[in-house]
Motif scaffolding. Sequence first.
Motif, mmCIF file in Angstrom:
data_model
loop_
_atom_site.group_PDB
_atom_site.id
_atom_site.type_symbol
_atom_site.label_atom_id
_atom_site.label_comp_id
_atom_site.label_asym_id
_atom_site.label_seq_id
_atom_site.Cartn_x
_atom_site.Cartn_y
_atom_site.Cartn_z
ATOM 1 N N GLY A 21 0.781 -1.295 0.098
ATOM 2 C CA GLY A 21 0.052 0.060 -0.067
ATOM 3 C C GLY A 21 0.915 1.430 0.051
ATOM 4 O O GLY A 21 1.991 1.398 -0.756
ATOM 5 N N LEU A 22 0.272 2.275 0.785
ATOM 6 C CA LEU A 22 1.023 3.601 0.948
ATOM 7 C C LEU A 22 2.535 3.260 1.606
ATOM 8 O O LEU A 22 3.571 4.470 1.361
ATOM 9 N N PHE A 23 2.777 2.044 2.149
ATOM 10 C CA PHE A 23 4.208 2.078 2.770
ATOM 11 C C PHE A 23 5.241 2.019 1.681
ATOM 12 O O PHE A 23 6.366 2.249 1.929
ATOM 13 N N LYS A 24 4.862 1.567 0.123
ATOM 14 C CA LYS A 24 5.884 1.865 -0.664
ATOM 15 C C LYS A 24 6.485 3.087 -0.941
ATOM 16 O O LYS A 24 7.554 3.179 -1.483
ATOM 17 N N TYR A 25 5.846 4.096 -0.610
ATOM 18 C CA TYR A 25 6.392 5.553 -0.817
ATOM 19 C C TYR A 25 7.367 5.726 0.302
ATOM 20 O O TYR A 25 8.344 6.447 -0.028
ATOM 21 N N LEU A 26 7.132 5.135 1.486
ATOM 22 C CA LEU A 26 8.304 5.415 2.441
ATOM 23 C C LEU A 26 9.524 4.520 2.152
ATOM 24 O O LEU A 26 10.739 4.858 2.278
ATOM 25 N N CYS A 27 9.201 3.126 1.496
ATOM 26 C CA CYS A 27 10.319 2.585 1.121
ATOM 27 C C CYS A 27 11.262 3.252 -0.169
ATOM 28 O O CYS A 27 12.383 3.327 0.070
ATOM 29 N N PHE A 28 10.408 3.908 -1.114
ATOM 30 C CA PHE A 28 10.980 4.644 -1.968
ATOM 31 C C PHE A 28 11.728 5.893 -1.510
ATOM 32 O O PHE A 28 13.010 5.929 -2.002
ATOM 33 N N MET A 29 11.437 6.465 -0.374
ATOM 34 C CA MET A 29 12.151 7.498 0.226
ATOM 35 C C MET A 29 13.385 7.101 0.782
ATOM 36 O O MET A 29 14.363 7.731 0.633
ATOM 37 N N ILE A 30 13.324 5.906 1.640
ATOM 38 C CA ILE A 30 14.417 5.460 2.162
ATOM 39 C C ILE A 30 15.444 5.075 1.395
ATOM 40 O O ILE A 30 16.564 5.419 1.279
ATOM 41 N N MET A 31 15.168 4.296 -0.012
ATOM 42 C CA MET A 31 16.092 4.007 -0.985
ATOM 43 C C MET A 31 16.577 5.262 -1.718
ATOM 44 O O MET A 31 17.680 5.278 -2.075
ATOM 45 N N MET A 32 15.695 6.145 -1.971
ATOM 46 C CA MET A 32 16.114 7.351 -2.656
ATOM 47 C C MET A 32 17.141 7.879 -1.822
ATOM 48 O O MET A 32 18.235 8.578 -2.237
ATOM 49 N N CYS A 33 17.021 8.098 -0.602
ATOM 50 C CA CYS A 33 18.140 8.760 0.474
ATOM 51 C C CYS A 33 19.222 8.123 0.388
ATOM 52 O O CYS A 33 20.475 8.536 0.450
ATOM 53 N N PHE A 34 19.472 6.793 0.338
ATOM 54 C CA PHE A 34 20.358 5.813 0.261
ATOM 55 C C PHE A 34 21.381 6.040 -0.839
ATOM 56 O O PHE A 34 22.457 6.389 -0.774
ATOM 57 N N TYR A 35 20.321 6.109 -1.953
ATOM 58 C CA TYR A 35 21.252 6.612 -3.206
ATOM 59 C C TYR A 35 21.789 7.987 -3.252
ATOM 60 O O TYR A 35 23.024 7.993 -3.767
ATOM 61 N N VAL A 36 20.986 8.839 -3.093
ATOM 62 C CA VAL A 36 21.669 10.072 -2.674
ATOM 63 C C VAL A 36 23.206 10.324 -2.065
ATOM 64 O O VAL A 36 24.063 10.906 -2.259
ATOM 65 N N VAL A 37 22.810 9.744 -0.926
ATOM 66 C CA VAL A 37 24.196 9.802 0.070
ATOM 67 C C VAL A 37 25.271 8.943 -0.753
ATOM 68 O O VAL A 37 26.282 9.524 -0.562
ATOM 69 N N ILE A 38 25.055 7.710 -1.125
ATOM 70 C CA ILE A 38 25.767 7.049 -1.984
ATOM 71 C C ILE A 38 26.634 7.760 -2.976
ATOM 72 O O ILE A 38 27.889 7.840 -3.249
ATOM 73 N N VAL A 39 25.929 8.561 -3.830
ATOM 74 C CA VAL A 39 26.528 9.325 -4.970
ATOM 75 C C VAL A 39 27.110 10.358 -4.400
ATOM 76 O O VAL A 39 28.414 10.552 -4.923
ATOM 77 N N PHE A 40 26.447 11.120 -3.383
ATOM 78 C CA PHE A 40 27.310 12.379 -2.815
ATOM 79 C C PHE A 40 28.589 12.003 -2.297
ATOM 80 O O PHE A 40 29.614 12.513 -2.421
ATOM 81 N N THR A 41 28.821 11.093 -1.410
ATOM 82 C CA THR A 41 29.962 10.707 -0.540
ATOM 83 C C THR A 41 31.064 10.003 -1.581
ATOM 84 O O THR A 41 32.042 10.353 -1.333
ATOM 85 N N ASN A 42 30.674 9.172 -2.333
ATOM 86 C CA ASN A 42 31.574 8.675 -3.412
ATOM 87 C C ASN A 42 32.244 9.623 -4.212
ATOM 88 O O ASN A 42 33.562 9.572 -4.691
ATOM 89 N N VAL A 43 31.470 10.461 -4.747
ATOM 90 C CA VAL A 43 31.868 11.413 -5.798
ATOM 91 C C VAL A 43 32.662 12.503 -4.877
ATOM 92 O O VAL A 43 33.763 13.003 -5.281
ATOM 93 N N LEU A 44 32.313 12.864 -3.838
ATOM 94 C CA LEU A 44 33.202 13.505 -2.853
ATOM 95 C C LEU A 44 34.540 13.072 -2.650
ATOM 96 O O LEU A 44 35.426 13.736 -2.876
ATOM 97 N N LEU A 45 34.672 11.839 -2.505
ATOM 98 C CA LEU A 45 36.027 11.108 -2.319
ATOM 99 C C LEU A 45 36.836 11.197 -3.583
ATOM 100 O O LEU A 45 38.014 11.453 -3.546
ATOM 101 N N ILE A 46 36.066 10.989 -4.787
ATOM 102 C CA ILE A 46 36.729 11.087 -5.915
ATOM 103 C C ILE A 46 37.547 12.187 -6.334
ATOM 104 O O ILE A 46 38.350 12.494 -6.770
ATOM 105 N N VAL A 47 36.603 13.331 -5.952
ATOM 106 C CA VAL A 47 36.819 14.581 -6.294
ATOM 107 C C VAL A 47 38.005 15.030 -5.472
ATOM 108 O O VAL A 47 39.202 15.760 -5.922
ATOM 109 N N VAL A 48 37.887 14.589 -4.328
ATOM 110 C CA VAL A 48 39.179 15.106 -3.117
ATOM 111 C C VAL A 48 40.511 14.277 -3.488
ATOM 112 O O VAL A 48 41.680 14.867 -3.599
ATOM 113 N N ILE A 49 40.449 13.022 -4.032
ATOM 114 C CA ILE A 49 41.556 12.355 -4.437
ATOM 115 C C ILE A 49 42.128 12.681 -5.710
ATOM 116 O O ILE A 49 43.227 12.989 -5.820
#
Length: 310
Positions: A21-49
């Motif tokens: 049901g509506l719980f899928k939107y919560l799952c979507f937001m959690i996974m979206m947050c995971f993906y944004v954090v992964i992209v941001f942190t890994n890109v940050l490390l690549i740029v720094v190096i």
Amino acid sequence: MMTMNSTQVSSFTFGAYVDVGLFKYLCFMIMMCFYVVIVFTNVLLIVVICMNRSLHEPMYLFLCSLCVNELFGSTGLFPFLLVQILSDFHTVYAPLCFLQIFCLYTYANVQFYNLAAMSYDRYLAICYPLQYNIQMSLNKVTMLIAVSWLIPVLNIVVMISLTASLQLCGEIIDRVFCDNYSIVKLSCYDTTVNNIYGLMYTFIVLFALAIIIFYSYVRILRVCFCGSKQTRQKAVSTCTPHLASLLNFFFGCFFEIIQSRLDMNRAPIMLRNFLSLYFLTFQPLFNPFMYGLNLTKIRIICKSLVFGQM
């Protein structure tokens, strides 16, 4: 069913999604947050190096390769997963499914190769510090990184070719993403060739990498126990993030083996999905924080970039 080249099915259906049901939107937001954090942190490390010449050392170059691989694997999973979470029909065309298998399996293999190369690098740095710069030259680092990508890509291409040639009698994959072993289990006929190839690659290549990692850390521990306090401090400061990453990697592999090889039909569907997603989500989420927090050079430069201060 429609015929698609060497397989009998044109699409696959995922059997691990449930109507929440509506719980899928919560799952979507959690996974979206995971993906944004992964992209941001890994890109940050690549740029720094890449932008700081003081970090153009073997350990950080291997870390950069690790971050690129985590971006690659995450991009192969999360956009697809986000679409499936919101969709009412959990199907995927066969070519797209095999493309996802290529991305995810390449990611897993490259991750293991990178971690083995990083173990070898730490072994040389701690056990042979005086010859380290000679032993771990830029050419050697480049070769190790290239091999870490080339061999897994070739292996996965062969593996997918063998799977795509199978005649399938079903189309339901009991996962939330495409999985090679799940497709092989759908075969109508003998899969001996696929099994032999998988076992040969596992025991010849992956077992050899495990030996390299084990041997490297046995030698590092021996030096730590026999060496000075300064040597122990150096080993702890440089090996802690890598050792934590290794343990997290092996936990993920263990969960994947449990999910793939054992009968999990009686386990709750959410537990099965968690086990299958752990390796693909927590590894790229965990590594940037572990390395960023424990490697002093990276931590200082990241703080200056994010907060504008040294």
